[in-house]
Design a protein around this motif. Sequence first.
Motif, mmCIF file in Angstrom:
data_model
loop_
_atom_site.group_PDB
_atom_site.id
_atom_site.type_symbol
_atom_site.label_atom_id
_atom_site.label_comp_id
_atom_site.label_asym_id
_atom_site.label_seq_id
_atom_site.Cartn_x
_atom_site.Cartn_y
_atom_site.Cartn_z
ATOM 1 N N LYS A 1 44.475 39.988 43.731
ATOM 2 C CA LYS A 1 44.880 38.883 42.861
ATOM 3 C C LYS A 1 43.754 38.391 41.958
ATOM 4 O O LYS A 1 43.970 37.524 41.134
ATOM 5 N N PHE B 1 41.400 38.079 38.820
ATOM 6 C CA PHE B 1 41.640 38.413 37.416
ATOM 7 C C PHE B 1 40.651 37.699 36.516
ATOM 8 O O PHE B 1 39.957 36.781 36.931
ATOM 9 N N SER B 2 40.565 38.161 35.285
ATOM 10 C CA SER B 2 39.730 37.517 34.281
ATOM 11 C C SER B 2 40.483 37.496 32.958
ATOM 12 O O SER B 2 41.433 38.249 32.762
#
Length: 81
Positions: A27, A29-30
């Motif tokens: 899970k 994210f960027s």
Amino acid sequence: PDEQSFALSLIGGRCFVFDLIESEIIKDFSFKCHRENKNCLEVGVGYKEHCNVYSVNVIKYLPKDNYGTFVTGGDDGEINI
């Protein structure tokens, strides 16, 4: 907000969200934010180089939100939700 993840921002107009639970590492994210695309050079088909990139100064999770929504504020004077 649930103390199972944290958000990190950089001066290069990028934010990261990391989960602290090892099984939830998928899970992470960027994303890029606080950028201005006006009058930029086209460096490829459908892709424009960002002319102005602003630092992200604050990340705030919305209170009493079950979806983990957060807001970022940058040097461009804008907020992103």
